[in-house]
Design an enzyme around this catalytic site. Structure first.
Site, PDB file in Angstrom:
ATOM      1  CE  LYS A  33      47.800  26.739  44.260  1.00  0.00           C
ATOM      2  NZ  LYS A  33      47.258  25.880  43.228  1.00  0.00           N
ATOM      3  CD  GLU A  54      45.711  31.464  36.859  1.00  0.00           C
ATOM      4  OE1 GLU A  54      45.819  31.683  38.072  1.00  0.00           O
ATOM      5  OE2 GLU A  54      44.775  30.801  36.388  1.00  0.00           O
ATOM      6  CG  HIS A  56      37.471  62.032  39.516  1.00  0.00           C
ATOM      7  ND1 HIS A  56      37.305  63.394  39.542  1.00  0.00           N
ATOM      8  CD2 HIS A  56      36.654  61.572  38.540  1.00  0.00           C
ATOM      9  CE1 HIS A  56      36.406  63.748  38.624  1.00  0.00           C
ATOM     10  NE2 HIS A  56      36.000  62.654  37.997  1.00  0.00           N
TER      11      HIS A  56
HETATM   12  O1  PA5 Z   1      42.471  29.124  35.798  1.00  0.00           O
HETATM   13  C1  PA5 Z   1      42.900  28.331  36.617  1.00  0.00           C
HETATM   14  O2  PA5 Z   1      43.215  27.179  36.307  1.00  0.00           O
HETATM   15  C2  PA5 Z   1      43.029  28.701  38.073  1.00  0.00           C
HETATM   16  O3  PA5 Z   1      42.789  30.054  38.279  1.00  0.00           O
HETATM   17  C3  PA5 Z   1      42.045  27.904  38.893  1.00  0.00           C
HETATM   18  O4  PA5 Z   1      40.744  28.132  38.451  1.00  0.00           O
HETATM   19  C4  PA5 Z   1      42.144  28.250  40.374  1.00  0.00           C
HETATM   20  O5  PA5 Z   1      43.472  28.114  40.814  1.00  0.00           O
HETATM   21  C5  PA5 Z   1      41.254  27.327  41.203  1.00  0.00           C
HETATM   22  O6  PA5 Z   1      41.629  25.989  41.020  1.00  0.00           O
HETATM   23  P1  PA5 Z   1      40.668  24.821  41.406  1.00  0.00           P
HETATM   24  O7  PA5 Z   1      39.448  24.890  40.579  1.00  0.00           O
HETATM   25  O8  PA5 Z   1      41.465  23.590  41.139  1.00  0.00           O
HETATM   26  O9  PA5 Z   1      40.331  24.948  42.869  1.00  0.00           O
END
Ligand code: PA5
Length: 441
Positions: free
Chosen positions: A417, A282, A303
């Site tokens: 989303k 990310e 494996h």
């Molecule tokens: O690293 C990030 O920002 C994302 O992976 C969030 O942790 C994830 O989308 C969850 O978001 P939130 O804590 O707003 O529910």
């Protein structure tokens, strides 16, 4: 002794002097973090987070954990991505693999599977259970949906008043539905600092509360992170494992190695790899750039994925996460008949077999054209796991800057989303809804 990195089996694939050539750039990338000039500088709160964690704060976390543990047979951690993976990674790395914790720690809100939720609800029926509802935005669909179901069940089974004692919210200070609900219902709550992004939040209550509920030593975890903070932010390039890691993975990327496979030889590290994949994926995968983070559990996956790693497209490098000393000791017994031919191992530790499998695999992969790095944890304890978490965080911040991306945003995750909300008819998504209908017609 702290976490160390072995680089020689990767450097062999690069021209002589490669590390020297990227040293200044790497130091500038670290300086961009420490002096606040990095892209995404509003989200650098994690950088000095360990040193700011006070004994009073940890005592409060431990007191909340104690309340939950006393009142519950199970605690459900509701959260997704950075709001769940860090806690799960640490708990799975430390817990006995065959015994349930007491109270049991369960995870929800990280998928939208109806069967998952139904089976979880069945399991919780008749049990005293609590919920740690974790969402920085407070509006994430997966988490909000699970929390709605679980909260209703919790209140029904335990009564609204008792539910107030066993539901804890970890969310933004003022924004989002999770904050609104927590304040209205009077739940105990913790704030995720504005300047700490989800995937860098494991050392906030997001990770610390579930880890404390699981009975692990959060003080030791934080001390490990503090030691690594000191090392990673101050040690010279040559003695700084986080800088070496960030530099080397970028050199390999620039040489055409587009996929990094994190390999572990301990099943307990499976979720550390899941957390690492989220952290790096990310943070770096944007603007058409970024190393693809993959992982394998070895020797298990030798494996299955072993063939691909040995012999497939040569666009990969491997980072082995190795634990120097296991916590337990098992020796291979001698057998009079020796039908399985294993007497050559009699009296030797299973870990010796594992370590030789690791070395043999590394050598084979090098022969197959795969550069190999090795990150060594002295032991699988809270202390070293805390150090490892911070090591990977700072490595990621530096690496993202070397890559030239903002490591702290995630604009790409909004696309699915928008489509999902449009398809489900969420108010405010009418235009997208119509466009999608036309596209699918
Ligand atoms: O690293 C990030 O920002 C994302 O992976 C969030 O942790 C994830 O989308 C969850 O978001 P939130 O804590 O707003 O529910």
């Amino acid at each position: 002794m702290n976490i160390t990195i072995e680089t020689s089996k990767a450097l062999a694939f690069l021209p002589a002097g490669a590390m020297a050539s990227i040293k200044d750039e790497t130091q500038r990338a670290l300086a961009a973090l420490t002096d606040g000039t990095s892209l995404g500088a509003d989200f650098l709160g994690w950088l000095r987070l360990p040193e700011g964690i006070t004994p009073e704060f940890l005592a409060d976390i431990q007191a909340t954990a104690q309340t939950l543990c006393e009142r519950c047979d199970a605690i459900v951690v509701a959260g997704i991505g950075g709001s769940y993976l860090g806690a799960r990674a640490v708990i799975e790395a430390l817990k006995n693999q065959f015994e349930d914790l007491s109270p049991r720690i369960l995870f929800a809100g990280n998928n939208i599977s109806e069967d998952y939720l139904a089976e979880l609800q069945d399991y919780l029926r008749g049990k005293r259970f609590g919920i740690i509802n974790i969402s920085k935005s407070g509006t994430t669909t997966e988490t909000a949906l699970a929390f709605r179901l679980l909260r209703a069940q919790c209140e029904e089974q335990m009564g609204k008043e008792e539910a107030r004692h066993v539901i804890v919210a970890i969310t933004d200070a003022v924004r989002g539905a999770a904050r609104t609900t927590a304040d209205k219902e009077g739940y105990k709550s913790y704030v995720i600092p504005d300047n700490v992004g989800g995937r860098f939040s494991v050392l906030t209550p997001v990770g610390l509360l579930p880890i404390a509920c699981a009975g692990f030593d959060v003080e030791a975890l934080v001390r490990g992170a503090q030691e690594m903070q000191q090392l990673a932010l101050t040690a010279p390039f040559e003695e700084n494992p986080a800088l070496q890691y960030a530099a080397l993975r970028n050199l390999l990327y620039r040489s055409g190695k587009k996929i990094e496979i994190l390999a572990n030889y301990q099943p307990k590290l499976h979720y550390i790899a899941e957390w690492w994949k989220q952290l790096y994926g990310e943070s770096e995968g944007k603007g058409g750039k970024g190393i693809f983070p993959a992982s394998v559990d070895l020797t298990t996956d030798l494996h299955s994925m072993g063939q691909w790693i040995q012999d497939g497209e040569r666009t990969i490098f491997e980072t082995v996460l190795s634990v120097e000393t296991p916590e337990r000791e098992v020796r291979v017994p001698s057998d009079d008949e020796n039908l399985d031919g294993l007497n050559f191992l009699a009296g030797r530790r299973v870990d010796e077999v594992n370590k030789n499998a690791e070395l043999g695999t590394q050598l084979a992969h090098i022969d197959g054209g795969v550069p190999c790095l090795r990150i060594v944890l002295p032991r699988l304890t809270e202390h070293y796991i805390g150090a490892l978490l911070y090591f990977f965080e700072v490595g990621c911040g530096v690496s993202g800057n070397l890559l030239g991306v903002n490591p702290f945003d995630q604009p790409g995750v909004e696309s699915y989303k928008r489509n999902m909300f449009a398809l489900l008819g969420k108010p405010g998504y009418e235009a997208e809804s119509q466009a999608i209908r036309q596209r699918l017609a």
